[in-house]
Write an enzyme that holds these catalytic residues in place. Structure first.
Site, PDB file in Angstrom:
ATOM      1  N   GLY A  43      28.818  -4.985  21.863  1.00  0.00           N
ATOM      2  CA  GLY A  43      30.004  -5.738  21.456  1.00  0.00           C
ATOM      3  C   GLY A  43      30.775  -6.235  22.659  1.00  0.00           C
ATOM      4  N   GLY A  96      33.097  -6.081  25.173  1.00  0.00           N
ATOM      5  CA  GLY A  96      33.896  -5.025  25.785  1.00  0.00           C
ATOM      6  C   GLY A  96      34.978  -5.578  26.696  1.00  0.00           C
ATOM      7  N   ARG A  97      34.805  -6.821  27.085  1.00  0.00           N
ATOM      8  CA  ARG A  97      35.828  -7.422  27.946  1.00  0.00           C
ATOM      9  C   ARG A  97      35.971  -8.910  27.663  1.00  0.00           C
ATOM     10  NH1 ARG A  97      33.185  -8.673  33.664  1.00  0.00           N
ATOM     11  NH2 ARG A  97      31.044  -8.893  32.968  1.00  0.00           N
ATOM     12  N   LYS A 122      37.276 -14.096  29.054  1.00  0.00           N
ATOM     13  CA  LYS A 122      36.430 -13.017  29.548  1.00  0.00           C
ATOM     14  C   LYS A 122      37.193 -12.285  30.648  1.00  0.00           C
ATOM     15  CE  LYS A 122      31.652 -12.487  31.125  1.00  0.00           C
ATOM     16  NZ  LYS A 122      30.444 -13.233  31.495  1.00  0.00           N
ATOM     17  N   GLY A 140      37.589  -3.482  30.627  1.00  0.00           N
ATOM     18  CA  GLY A 140      37.865  -4.750  29.950  1.00  0.00           C
ATOM     19  C   GLY A 140      38.219  -5.878  30.905  1.00  0.00           C
ATOM     20  N   ARG A 199      35.655 -19.295  28.648  1.00  0.00           N
ATOM     21  CA  ARG A 199      34.312 -19.800  28.389  1.00  0.00           C
ATOM     22  C   ARG A 199      34.290 -20.579  27.082  1.00  0.00           C
ATOM     23  NH1 ARG A 199      29.606 -15.501  28.996  1.00  0.00           N
ATOM     24  NH2 ARG A 199      30.396 -14.529  27.111  1.00  0.00           N
ATOM     25  N   ASP A 251      21.152  -9.128  24.211  1.00  0.00           N
ATOM     26  CA  ASP A 251      22.566  -9.457  23.968  1.00  0.00           C
ATOM     27  C   ASP A 251      23.003 -10.623  24.855  1.00  0.00           C
ATOM     28  OD1 ASP A 251      22.137  -7.320  25.930  1.00  0.00           O
ATOM     29  OD2 ASP A 251      24.288  -7.465  26.290  1.00  0.00           O
ATOM     30  N   ASN A 252      22.132 -11.065  25.747  1.00  0.00           N
ATOM     31  CA  ASN A 252      22.455 -12.213  26.588  1.00  0.00           C
ATOM     32  C   ASN A 252      21.582 -13.415  26.245  1.00  0.00           C
ATOM     33  OD1 ASN A 252      24.408 -10.758  27.930  1.00  0.00           O
ATOM     34  ND2 ASN A 252      23.045 -10.140  29.589  1.00  0.00           N
TER      35      ASN A 252
END
Ligand code: AMP
Ligand code: MG
Length: 503
Positions: free
Chosen positions: A98, A100-101, A121, A134, A184, A260-261
């Site tokens: 998830g 996180g930051r 971000k 974070g 972003r 996840d990327n």
């Protein structure tokens, strides 16, 4: 109270027209969370053309950029949230990652009618932060700004950079570093890992909800398809195959191709330890955390396929009611990935050497022989192809090309064979050279130039090299003789051998 808060009603209220479709999904898809304010934000970079393309009030956003893009002042209409996802990191499954930051502010529909996410971000902790703070260090923020905009200018699908701020607060990594927040923009932040999050919990209902959302948002043409979910899997595989072929064309090494990327939209995302290859060697790895070379330059197609296999697994329950049939379909789709990659790569490399669409049997050998020679001669990947474009219209350029090799004559027989082959093509020499210059960049974000700009910014608070680098990289296919130094490979001693993750 900041300036932006006081003037909200005057302009901030209309700065962004959000429409937050992800926030309308079931609660389990995300956690609502506000950015954590920072002490002394300062706007370092603002991407005005992008803001305008997004249909935003660029004036208002730039004027109050420090407050908005640090998260100190909420943008009216935003619904800040952290997205839930899982993922395979270096082959190991992590069921709960998830944001996180990262904090998704919301979505806008841009001037071209495309829905885009706007995300901060480094804006503070979220329920998915685990042990992380974070936050983001300024260096990685500027790095993502430079590289994502360079990728865009190179014509590669990618997330974009809208803004970068410094926070005035330190972050604690292996040393104390200035903090930053990056803004972003992405077609969406939905990843292979988002599907895995629900599949790992056996939550088939929400795998389907996610798939429907993704089809609506990214693949609306598939709505009427016979088997929309299988068609979705195929479409994602095709976009990723095309993307990775494009990466190989410009020498890009993503560096951390965890599931996840990998986006569902087909955009490049997450520029942590990424790098551009100087000398051609498929085994090239820069990431300091990739000791086994899993994500080496030449492994990227295979890893792309591996990730698509993980997506196929996550979608298995919705592919077909008969699970045996679902497995069969999934396997076939994963198999098609490599065929598609080969087709996309063939198109990329043929264009790089000036070949048209008409194929001859000997073309494969011609391509292989060139790459083998570049490898053996430790040739700079980018400059070799750029100078090959010059050689396409003028034999006199052969010497400059040869100067890039250990043995300046190593390519002589190849050039002769290449010219014989090109003689059978209809294009004029000038047109062919021009077409080759449109696909073989003169400028890439050279690792040593990126490091130089970041060091100036982080250690000395001087952002002039950062700005200069962005300017040069905005026109990568033009010669820009005044900036020739930015096109040169590193000299001995200037080489960057390792890049570090942006966390
Ligand atoms: P990345 O390597 O940037 O793709 O991040 C992998 C995971 O680690 C994601 O779930 C991130 O949200 C999380 N993460 C990375 N850095 C931090 C941080 N400083 N604080 C909290 N979570 C983080
Ligand atoms: Mg990530």
């Amino acid at each position: 109270m900041s300036d932006a808060t006081q003037t909200h009603g005057a302009n901030g209220g209309r700065a962004i027209a959000f429409d937050n479709s992800y926030a309308r999904l079931p609660d389990i898809f995300f956690a609502p969370v506000d950015p954590t304010p920072v002490e002394a934000p300062r706007l370092i970079a603002f991407n005005r053309p992008l803001a305008e393309a997004l249909g935003l009030d660029a004036e208002a956003l730039e004027r109050h950029g420090a407050a908005y893009f640090s998260g100190n002042v909420p943008l009216p209409g935003s619904l800040p949230l952290a997205m839930a996802y899982a993922g395979h990191q270096f082959g190991q499954f992590v069921p709960q990652l998830g944001d996180g930051r990262a904090i998704l502010l919301g979505e806008v529909v841009d001037r071209a009618g495309q829905r885009r996410d706007i995300q901060l971000k480094g804006a503070g902790q979220t329920p998915y932060s685990r042990r992380g703070d974070g936050r983001a260090a300024l260096g990685p923020v500027l790095r993502e700004y430079i590289i994502s905009e360079a990728m865009h200018a190179l014509g590669i699908p990618t997330t974009r950079a809208l803004a970068a701020v410094t926070t005035g607060q330190p972050v604690y990594r292996d040393r104390v570093l200035p903090g930053g927040v990056f803004t972003r923009v992405a077609a969406s932040h939905i990843r292979v890992g988002t599907f895995q999050f629900f599949a790992a919990r056996g939550d088939t209902g929400n795998v389907r909800v996610l798939a429907d959302h993704v089809i609506d948002r990214h693949y609306p043409d598939l709505k009427g398809a016979d088997r929309p979910y299988l068609a979705l899997l195929d479409a994602v595989a095709d976009r990723q195959a095309a993307l990775i072929a494009r990466w190989l064309g410009i020498g890009f090494i993503h560096g951390v191709m965890n599931t996840d990327n990998m986006t569902i939209s087909g955009e490049t995302i997450d520029f942590g330890p990424c790098a551009f290859m100087d000398r051609y060697d498929p085994r090239t790895v820069y990431s300091s955390i990739d000791r086994a070379g899993r994500y080496a330059f030449g492994n990227q197609p295979m890893i792309g396929q591996w990730n698509i296999a993980r997506l196929a697994e996550a979608m298995l329950a919705i592919l077909d009611d008969d699970q045996d049939k679902a497995v069969e379909q999934a396997n076939a789709a994963v198999g098609r990935f490599m065929e598609r990659f080969q087709d996309h790569w063939k198109a990329v490399i043929r264009a790089k050497i000036g070949l048209g669409a008409r194929e001859e049997d000997s073309d494969q050998d011609l391509i292989r022989d060139l790459l083998v020679t570049l490898y053996e001669q430790k040739a700079d990947y980018t400059l070799t192809f750029r100078r090959l474009a010059d050689a396409a219209e003028d034999d006199a350029a052969d010497a400059r090309l040869g100067a890039l090799l250990e043995d300046p004559h190593a390519l002589t027989p190849w050039l002769a064979a290449w010219r014989v082959r090109l003689a059978g093509e209809p294009a004029t020499l000038q047109d062919r050279a021009a077409a080759m210059r449109r696909v073989n960049p003169a400028f890439i974000p050279r690792n040593h130039k990126v490091e130089e700009a970041l060091t100036e910014a982080v250690d000395h608070g001087d952002f002039s090299l950062f700005a200069a680098l962005n300017d040069v990289l905005a026109r990568p296919y033009e010669d820009q003789p005044a900036f020739a130094a930015y096109s040169e490979p590193p000299r001995p001693g200037e080489e960057i051998t390792a890049t570090f993750c942006g966390t």
